[in-house]
Design an enzyme around this catalytic site. Structure first.
Site, PDB file in Angstrom:
ATOM      1  N   PHE A 161       0.834  -1.196   0.000  1.00 21.54           N
ATOM      2  CA  PHE A 161       0.000   0.000   0.000  1.00 21.54           C
ATOM      3  C   PHE A 161       0.874   1.253   0.000  1.00 21.54           C
ATOM      4  O   PHE A 161       1.869   1.329   0.732  1.00 21.54           O
ATOM      5  CB  PHE A 161      -0.863   0.073   1.263  1.00 21.54           C
ATOM      6  CG  PHE A 161      -1.767  -1.087   1.505  1.00 21.54           C
ATOM      7  CD1 PHE A 161      -3.076  -1.076   1.039  1.00 21.54           C
ATOM      8  CD2 PHE A 161      -1.332  -2.178   2.236  1.00 21.54           C
ATOM      9  CE1 PHE A 161      -3.933  -2.144   1.299  1.00 21.54           C
ATOM     10  CE2 PHE A 161      -2.181  -3.247   2.494  1.00 21.54           C
ATOM     11  CZ  PHE A 161      -3.483  -3.223   2.026  1.00 21.54           C
ATOM     12  N   ASP A 162       0.459   2.249  -0.762  1.00 23.61           N
ATOM     13  CA  ASP A 162       0.944   3.597  -0.548  1.00 23.61           C
ATOM     14  C   ASP A 162       0.333   4.106   0.759  1.00 23.61           C
ATOM     15  O   ASP A 162      -0.642   3.536   1.273  1.00 23.61           O
ATOM     16  CB  ASP A 162       0.535   4.474  -1.733  1.00 23.61           C
ATOM     17  CG  ASP A 162       1.017   5.910  -1.600  1.00 23.61           C
ATOM     18  OD1 ASP A 162       2.086   6.142  -0.997  1.00 23.61           O
ATOM     19  OD2 ASP A 162       0.315   6.810  -2.101  1.00 23.61           O
ATOM     20  N   GLY A 163       0.881   5.205   1.280  1.00 28.79           N
ATOM     21  CA  GLY A 163       0.386   5.738   2.543  1.00 28.79           C
ATOM     22  C   GLY A 163      -0.670   6.819   2.369  1.00 28.79           C
ATOM     23  O   GLY A 163      -1.870   6.574   2.479  1.00 28.79           O
ATOM     24  N   ASP A 276      -2.318   6.080  -5.094  1.00 32.07           N
ATOM     25  CA  ASP A 276      -3.258   7.096  -5.594  1.00 32.07           C
ATOM     26  C   ASP A 276      -2.707   7.901  -6.761  1.00 32.07           C
ATOM     27  O   ASP A 276      -3.455   8.674  -7.366  1.00 32.07           O
ATOM     28  CB  ASP A 276      -3.639   8.059  -4.457  1.00 32.07           C
ATOM     29  CG  ASP A 276      -2.480   8.939  -4.016  1.00 32.07           C
ATOM     30  OD1 ASP A 276      -2.620  10.179  -3.996  1.00 32.07           O
ATOM     31  OD2 ASP A 276      -1.413   8.382  -3.687  1.00 32.07           O
TER      32      ASP A 276
END
Length: 306
Positions: A161-163, A276
């Protein structure tokens, strides 16, 4: 007593995310849904090739062992019901025990996510993903041409995951976009002990954490997660403290300070990565299955950041 999905990890997935329907989809997007339906029926006995999310689905369904049904995968598709027959037959050919599906013949299907209690929606349709995210469900637009996941870890689901704007809210990303890196670092350093608000994929991380705890005694299937973020020290601390405050774990954290994420993901070998920002997704898609989380300030329509 009615059947319930309440105690399961529920993944809703479109047919194009699960199978390679790109050729057929060109007919659909041309507006000729009858020609699309005829083609799908002509190919009813021709199994569709695997799509980018199929290896992830196969691994998640492998948690349903020992008499425990821990994971439910549901087809949620703009396909018509007749074309849905090929979807289910293709699932059977690939050995995927998928029993449930919703087919809406061109209408947005994400309205059914609430009834399913879905923890994740994967689709190749950006409008459907935006709608799902706006309704509060973790959702991502898959890159159908993503590199396929490798087979090095058959007993382990690996998700990265990106943060900011994915696991976390886009609060800090807005500062970075509006005021630059120095302001972002100051903002995060001064708030290091204040947890970030949850982002759209926090419910999925929690659901994976619960699945990990429930299945770890068996040891047959495992989950490994990673945070892969453009943050660097000192902004890393707030991210770590946020996860601690949520009482959820990630196994790896990569604070890359703007480095290209692709090579690091190639080493991690995820079954799926969520980000995102399209530039990161494009780099990641060359390394493995990737989903664009169409959320936050980086995805706001031009001229709108509020």
């Amino acid at each position: 007593m009615p059947i319930s999905l309440q105690d399961k990890l529920v993944v809703a997935i479109s047919s194009r995310a699960l199978f390679d329907f790109e050729e057929e989809n060109r007919l659909f997007e041309a507006g000729d849904d009858h020609a699309y339906m005829r083609l799908q029926l002509e190919r009813l006995d021709v199994p569709a090739a695997a799509g980018c999310a199929l290896p992830l689905v196969r691994k998640l369904l492998a948690f349903n062992r020992g008499g425990r049904h821990r994971v439910e995968v549901v087809i949620l598709s703009r396909n018509d019901p007749a074309s849905g027959m090929r979807v289910f037959r293709s699932a059977g050919f690939h050995g995927l025990p998928i029993e449930r599906g919703v087919f809406t013949r061109g209408r947005a299907p994400y309205a059914y996510l609430g009834a399913l209690g879905a923890h994740l929606f994967l689709s190749a349709n950006e409008d459907d993903v935006r709608g799902a995210l706006a309704a509060g469900f973790p959702a991502a637009r898959v890159y159908p041409d993503s590199a396929r996941a490798g087979g090095s870890h058959p007993q382990e689901v690996r998700i990265a995951f990106d943060g900011d704007a994915v696991l976390f809210s886009d609060e800090a990303e807005r500062v970075f976009q509006g005021e630059g890196l120095d302001a972002f670092q100051h903002h995060e350093r001064s708030r290091a002990e204040h947890p970030l608000m949850p982002g759209p994929f926090e419910p999925l991380l929690r659901a994976l954490h619960a699945l990990r705890l429930d299945a770890e005694a068996e040891g047959a299937m495992r989950i490994r997660t990673a945070l892969v973020t453009a943050r660097s020290a000192p902004a890393h601390e707030r991210a770590v403290r946020t996860l601690m405050a949520w009482e959820v774990e990630v196994d790896e954290a990569m604070f890359l300070g703007g480095l290209d994420k692709g090579p690091f993901l190639r080493s991690f070998e995820p079954d799926f990565f969520f980000d995102d920002q399209t530039r990161h997704c494009e780099s990641a898609a060359a390394a493995g299955p990737t989903g664009h989380v169409v959320h936050g300030v980086a995805n706001a329509p031009a001229g709108r950041t509020g």
